[in-house]
Design an enzyme around this catalytic site. Sequence first.
Site, PDB file in Angstrom:
ATOM      1  N   LYS A 155       0.995  -1.000  -0.094  1.00 57.27           N
ATOM      2  CA  LYS A 155       0.041   0.140  -0.058  1.00 57.27           C
ATOM      3  C   LYS A 155       0.781   1.050  -0.077  1.00 57.27           C
ATOM      4  CE  LYS A 155      -3.663  -2.584   0.595  1.00 57.27           C
ATOM      5  NZ  LYS A 155      -5.183  -2.749  -0.177  1.00 57.27           N
ATOM      6  N   LYS A 181       2.072  -9.545  -1.989  1.00 58.37           N
ATOM      7  CA  LYS A 181       1.334  -9.626  -3.255  1.00 58.37           C
ATOM      8  C   LYS A 181       1.124  -8.427  -3.654  1.00 58.37           C
ATOM      9  CE  LYS A 181      -3.789  -9.656  -2.964  1.00 58.37           C
ATOM     10  NZ  LYS A 181      -4.197  -8.233  -2.803  1.00 58.37           N
ATOM     11  N   ASN A 182       1.279  -8.078  -5.162  1.00 57.01           N
ATOM     12  CA  ASN A 182       0.610  -6.993  -5.735  1.00 57.01           C
ATOM     13  C   ASN A 182      -0.866  -6.627  -5.138  1.00 57.01           C
ATOM     14  OD1 ASN A 182       2.081  -7.740  -9.211  1.00 57.01           O
ATOM     15  ND2 ASN A 182       2.854  -6.206  -7.655  1.00 57.01           N
ATOM     16  N   ASP A 183      -1.123  -5.525  -4.826  1.00 54.25           N
ATOM     17  CA  ASP A 183      -2.606  -5.127  -4.890  1.00 54.25           C
ATOM     18  C   ASP A 183      -3.248  -5.511  -6.024  1.00 54.25           C
ATOM     19  OD1 ASP A 183      -4.785  -4.949  -3.736  1.00 54.25           O
ATOM     20  OD2 ASP A 183      -4.248  -3.090  -2.661  1.00 54.25           O
ATOM     21  N   GLU A 184      -4.246  -5.872  -6.338  1.00 50.29           N
ATOM     22  CA  GLU A 184      -5.015  -6.744  -7.273  1.00 50.29           C
ATOM     23  C   GLU A 184      -5.078  -5.648  -8.672  1.00 50.29           C
ATOM     24  OE1 GLU A 184      -6.141  -6.444  -4.264  1.00 50.29           O
ATOM     25  OE2 GLU A 184      -8.038  -5.233  -4.621  1.00 50.29           O
ATOM     26  N   HIS A 276      -7.490 -13.702  -6.458  1.00 52.52           N
ATOM     27  CA  HIS A 276      -8.287 -12.757  -5.956  1.00 52.52           C
ATOM     28  C   HIS A 276      -9.410 -12.736  -6.448  1.00 52.52           C
ATOM     29  CE1 HIS A 276      -9.087  -8.460  -4.534  1.00 52.52           C
ATOM     30  NE2 HIS A 276      -8.310  -8.672  -3.611  1.00 52.52           N
ATOM     31  N   HIS A 310      -9.080 -16.201  -1.719  1.00 50.67           N
ATOM     32  CA  HIS A 310      -9.580 -15.260  -0.608  1.00 50.67           C
ATOM     33  C   HIS A 310     -10.539 -15.805  -0.111  1.00 50.67           C
ATOM     34  CE1 HIS A 310      -6.704 -11.712  -1.099  1.00 50.67           C
ATOM     35  NE2 HIS A 310      -6.238 -12.607  -1.859  1.00 50.67           N
ATOM     36  N   LYS A 318     -11.989  -6.134   7.848  1.00 57.29           N
ATOM     37  CA  LYS A 318     -12.913  -4.963   7.283  1.00 57.29           C
ATOM     38  C   LYS A 318     -14.235  -5.464   6.364  1.00 57.29           C
ATOM     39  CE  LYS A 318     -10.356  -3.421   3.166  1.00 57.29           C
ATOM     40  NZ  LYS A 318      -9.017  -2.630   2.650  1.00 57.29           N
TER      41      LYS A 318
HETATM   42  C1  RUB Z   1      -6.776  -5.694   1.702  1.00 63.34           C
HETATM   43  C2  RUB Z   1      -6.645  -6.087   0.324  1.00 63.34           C
HETATM   44  C3  RUB Z   1      -7.509  -7.147  -0.320  1.00 63.34           C
HETATM   45  C4  RUB Z   1      -8.871  -7.441   0.425  1.00 63.34           C
HETATM   46  C5  RUB Z   1      -9.892  -8.226  -0.497  1.00 63.34           C
HETATM   47  O1  RUB Z   1      -5.813  -4.476   2.038  1.00 63.34           O
HETATM   48  O2  RUB Z   1      -5.877  -5.220  -0.574  1.00 63.34           O
HETATM   49  O3  RUB Z   1      -7.625  -6.859  -1.818  1.00 63.34           O
HETATM   50  O4  RUB Z   1      -8.483  -8.432   1.223  1.00 63.34           O
HETATM   51  O5  RUB Z   1     -10.904  -8.844   0.150  1.00 63.34           O
HETATM   52  P1  RUB Z   1      -5.975  -4.090   3.674  1.00 63.34           P
HETATM   53  P2  RUB Z   1     -11.052 -10.467   0.389  1.00 63.34           P
HETATM   54  O6  RUB Z   1      -5.191  -5.356   4.467  1.00 63.34           O
HETATM   55  O7  RUB Z   1      -5.534  -3.204   3.764  1.00 63.34           O
HETATM   56  O8  RUB Z   1      -7.253  -4.295   4.078  1.00 63.34           O
HETATM   57  O9  RUB Z   1     -10.015 -10.939   0.968  1.00 63.34           O
HETATM   58  O10 RUB Z   1     -12.272 -10.360   1.408  1.00 63.34           O
HETATM   59  O11 RUB Z   1     -11.564 -10.856  -0.981  1.00 63.34           O
HETATM   60 MG    MG Z   2      -6.543  -5.406  -2.527  1.00 61.52          MG
END
Ligand code: RUB
Ligand code: MG
Length: 462
Positions: A155, A181-184, A276, A310, A318
């Site tokens: 992030k 992980k790369n954020d998606e 993801h 996931h 959250k």
């Molecule tokens: C979480 C993040 C993921 C979410 C997806 O970032 O980037 O995309 O986990 O949700 P952070 P899920 O840790 O800052 O909240 O895992 O429920 O599919």
């Molecule tokens: Mg993400």
Amino acid sequence: DSKQAAYVNLELPDPTNGEYLLGAFHLVPGGDLNILQAAAEIAAESSTGTNFKVNTETKFSKTMNALVYQLDLERNLVWVAYPWRLFDRGGNVQNILTYIVGNILGMKEISALKLLDVWFPPAMLEQYDGPGFTVDDMRKYLDVYDRPILGTIVKPKMGLTSAEYAEVCYDFWVGGGDFVKNDEPQANQDFCPYDKMVMHVKEAMDKAVKETGKKKVHSFNVSAADFDTMIERCEMIVNAGFEPGSYAFLIDGITAGWMAVQTIRRRYPNVFLHFHRAAHGAFTRPENPIGFSVLVLSKFARLAGASGIHTGTAGVGKMKGTPEEDVVAAHGIQYLSSSGHFFEQTWTKIMETDKDAIDLVHEDSAHHVILEDDSWRGMKKCCPIVSGGLNPVRLKPFIDVMGNVDFITTMGSGVHAHPEGTNAGAKALVQACDAYLKDVDIAEYAKDHKELAQAIEFFQKT
Ligand code: RUB
Ligand code: MG
């Protein structure tokens, strides 16, 4: 009514005889249909039929009709059996979904329709790939057993240059984290070109491995506009000099599609395939009456061959989610057999699991059957990836609801929002995990672990 005669059989002798994929739906009819009429419409539209009986059907086509075989009028539940010869041969998951959660979700005849659970017969499992490279393979590579694999998501989600991005990875790895992980949405943005990102991550990983003496893993988003670009991204990573095992391929499986998932599974059976699921909330959220459940999504991911998907934080993080949904889904994909919302699923490709004859099997404390070597006889396990609003303080509460530590967790803000930064965030995460393993309360453990103390102070007030 002729539709009910053709698509309902409440006396179906043995729905688990191996010929049918089974589905359990929550159904509230639309218009003035009763539940049986609406259910017959669903079975028709999701197998051979349409709104009218057509004159082109044949004796054989009728044997491919899906059948409503059970109803629960009090809970508005219906069970449907789909002859699985309906489905595209060659292990195509997309094709199954096109039937069983396809047109029917848009029909006038329903006002609520949610596929809550599915059951795959053993002979059908044989036709599907299942995972190639598993979390057990990743554990061997990392030399990490008996604890969750500790990860992060870089992030800010977007906006770092490739060098800045890699620096965050490095800080996390040297702080003791295993997996980044790369954020998606990370792809080939102009301010962070993909090739440079890969190159910088490689350098950061080499440096971190050298300094820590530990192996590290990076999960690269290879989702792309088209097949060729996706494969180009994979090949760029394969050819960047990474050690096999040190990289995973992430596909955002809902937005990129099941074909992308299955393509990666088949092209790269020895790479961890990270599913993801951005956008899943559109059909999984409990307050949405139309769609399918997290359990159903997760089971199809295992069938398709995702190494991990996931599955949610069961309400600890959250994202919306409950133990009833998320933990059932997690167990549904990691064990050889488990109880879903309605079905007992066993992922063996043989009908009877003669436990005594399988010396490689043991049961854990919750009586879940675990294969010692899950490459043998069963469809391999798919690893729950637990993420979304987690932080070191929430690790133990999540493990408590999960009931095991066989998962990957990725914490984004939970690491990078640490008052002292990413490196300290990683240390706090490792310390929280150590405290759990030593069965010491984190508040106690924090007394001589500064980063954890700071994390508790910071995250507990949020
Ligand atoms: C979480 C993040 C993921 C979410 C997806 O970032 O980037 O995309 O986990 O949700 P952070 P899920 O840790 O800052 O909240 O895992 O429920 O599919
Ligand atoms: Mg993400």
